[in-house]
Design a protein around this motif. Sequence first.
Motif, PDB file in Angstrom:
ATOM      1  N   ALA A  23       0.702  -1.232   0.030  1.00 23.78           N
ATOM      2  CA  ALA A  23      -0.059   0.071  -0.056  1.00 23.78           C
ATOM      3  C   ALA A  23       0.927   1.220  -0.030  1.00 23.78           C
ATOM      4  CB  ALA A  23      -0.928  -0.044   1.294  1.00 23.78           C
ATOM      5  N   LEU A  24       2.027   1.347   0.613  1.00 30.99           N
ATOM      6  CA  LEU A  24       2.875   2.680   0.851  1.00 30.99           C
ATOM      7  C   LEU A  24       3.673   2.697  -0.747  1.00 30.99           C
ATOM      8  CD1 LEU A  24       3.965   4.862   2.312  1.00 30.99           C
ATOM      9  CD2 LEU A  24       5.775   3.200   3.081  1.00 30.99           C
ATOM     10  N   LEU A  25       4.103   1.539  -1.114  1.00 32.35           N
ATOM     11  CA  LEU A  25       4.726   1.647  -2.425  1.00 32.35           C
ATOM     12  C   LEU A  25       3.566   2.104  -3.588  1.00 32.35           C
ATOM     13  CD1 LEU A  25       6.906  -1.717  -2.579  1.00 32.35           C
ATOM     14  CD2 LEU A  25       7.534   0.784  -2.261  1.00 32.35           C
ATOM     15  N   ALA A  26       2.296   1.750  -3.491  1.00 35.97           N
ATOM     16  CA  ALA A  26       1.371   2.103  -4.420  1.00 35.97           C
ATOM     17  C   ALA A  26       1.176   3.602  -4.345  1.00 35.97           C
ATOM     18  CB  ALA A  26       0.047   1.444  -4.039  1.00 35.97           C
ATOM     19  N   ASP A  27       1.041   4.250  -3.041  1.00 35.00           N
ATOM     20  CA  ASP A  27       0.794   5.720  -2.795  1.00 35.00           C
ATOM     21  C   ASP A  27       2.012   6.386  -3.289  1.00 35.00           C
ATOM     22  OD1 ASP A  27      -0.447   8.024  -1.574  1.00 35.00           O
ATOM     23  OD2 ASP A  27       1.272   7.866  -0.224  1.00 35.00           O
ATOM     24  N   VAL A  28       3.213   5.885  -3.138  1.00 33.48           N
ATOM     25  CA  VAL A  28       4.575   6.370  -3.542  1.00 33.48           C
ATOM     26  C   VAL A  28       4.367   6.650  -5.120  1.00 33.48           C
ATOM     27  CG1 VAL A  28       6.861   6.316  -3.809  1.00 33.48           C
ATOM     28  CG2 VAL A  28       6.078   6.148  -1.417  1.00 33.48           C
ATOM     29  N   VAL A  65       9.896   6.488 -10.151  1.00 29.41           N
ATOM     30  CA  VAL A  65      10.228   6.359  -8.667  1.00 29.41           C
ATOM     31  C   VAL A  65      11.289   4.988  -8.492  1.00 29.41           C
ATOM     32  CG1 VAL A  65       9.543   5.457  -6.561  1.00 29.41           C
ATOM     33  CG2 VAL A  65       7.985   6.913  -7.869  1.00 29.41           C
ATOM     34  N   ALA A  66      12.570   5.330  -7.905  1.00 30.03           N
ATOM     35  CA  ALA A  66      13.430   4.299  -7.837  1.00 30.03           C
ATOM     36  C   ALA A  66      13.893   4.267  -6.201  1.00 30.03           C
ATOM     37  CB  ALA A  66      14.786   4.895  -8.759  1.00 30.03           C
ATOM     38  N   ILE A  67      13.424   2.792  -6.001  1.00 27.34           N
ATOM     39  CA  ILE A  67      13.681   2.793  -4.497  1.00 27.34           C
ATOM     40  C   ILE A  67      15.006   2.892  -3.943  1.00 27.34           C
ATOM     41  CG2 ILE A  67      13.234   0.946  -2.452  1.00 27.34           C
ATOM     42  CD1 ILE A  67      10.630   2.339  -3.901  1.00 27.34           C
ATOM     43  N   ARG A  68      15.413   3.687  -3.010  1.00 29.80           N
ATOM     44  CA  ARG A  68      16.749   3.679  -2.440  1.00 29.80           C
ATOM     45  C   ARG A  68      16.707   3.024  -1.474  1.00 29.80           C
ATOM     46  NH1 ARG A  68      19.316   9.504  -2.484  1.00 29.80           N
ATOM     47  NH2 ARG A  68      20.529   8.218  -1.228  1.00 29.80           N
TER      48      ARG A  68
END
Length: 74
Positions: A23-28, A65-68
Amino acid sequence: MDDKAAQVMAGLPDEVAREEIAALLADVRARPRAHPDVREIVGAEVREAFSAFCWVQYAVRDGAVAIRDIGWTG
């Protein structure tokens, strides 16, 4: 899902944890610039988003978006 997110998802304790991170990734991904900008170097747009038990730090490049960093505290 990128490698870092996939690794964290695989190590989570249960489905509730996976749902919270998802859910957090979808929001981001839906609202990449809605979260606080924490950039340290000019030119690199880095933001952080939090939920009750997880966080994600990510870069925004050309709208993508690139996850760090991503983690679970629960």
